[in-house]
Design a protein around this motif. Sequence first.
Motif: not given
Length: 120
Positions: A18-24, A62-66, A13-16
Amino acid sequence: LDYILLPQLTTLNITRFVQLQLGAQIAFLINAKADSAVNNGTNNPYNKVMDYYNKLDYGLAGGVEIHPFNGLLIGARLNISLANTNKEQSANIGLPAYLPNAAGASLKNNVLQIFAGWKF
């Protein structure tokens, strides 16, 4: 090709907002179909589509969630396959028209997902 994708993601969680996602990710092939104008007979290659593909796929995600305001979420995720989708075929068999005929052809299952939702 119909897959069940099972991503295992770590989120940051970059801020409340924005969320970055990374994995397999692991994917299981549950169905494969090929359209054909001539689809009759028991020896037709269109009847055995699943035999030409690997059932298990693995890769990275990988992704991003806003979260722009309370409840709404918008995001995008990219799944990149590291495995070949098609099985290795011997050179002496004729491949159906829906598979590439080039020797050593490598197909990948890469997916871009764009989503929106409401969290409650």
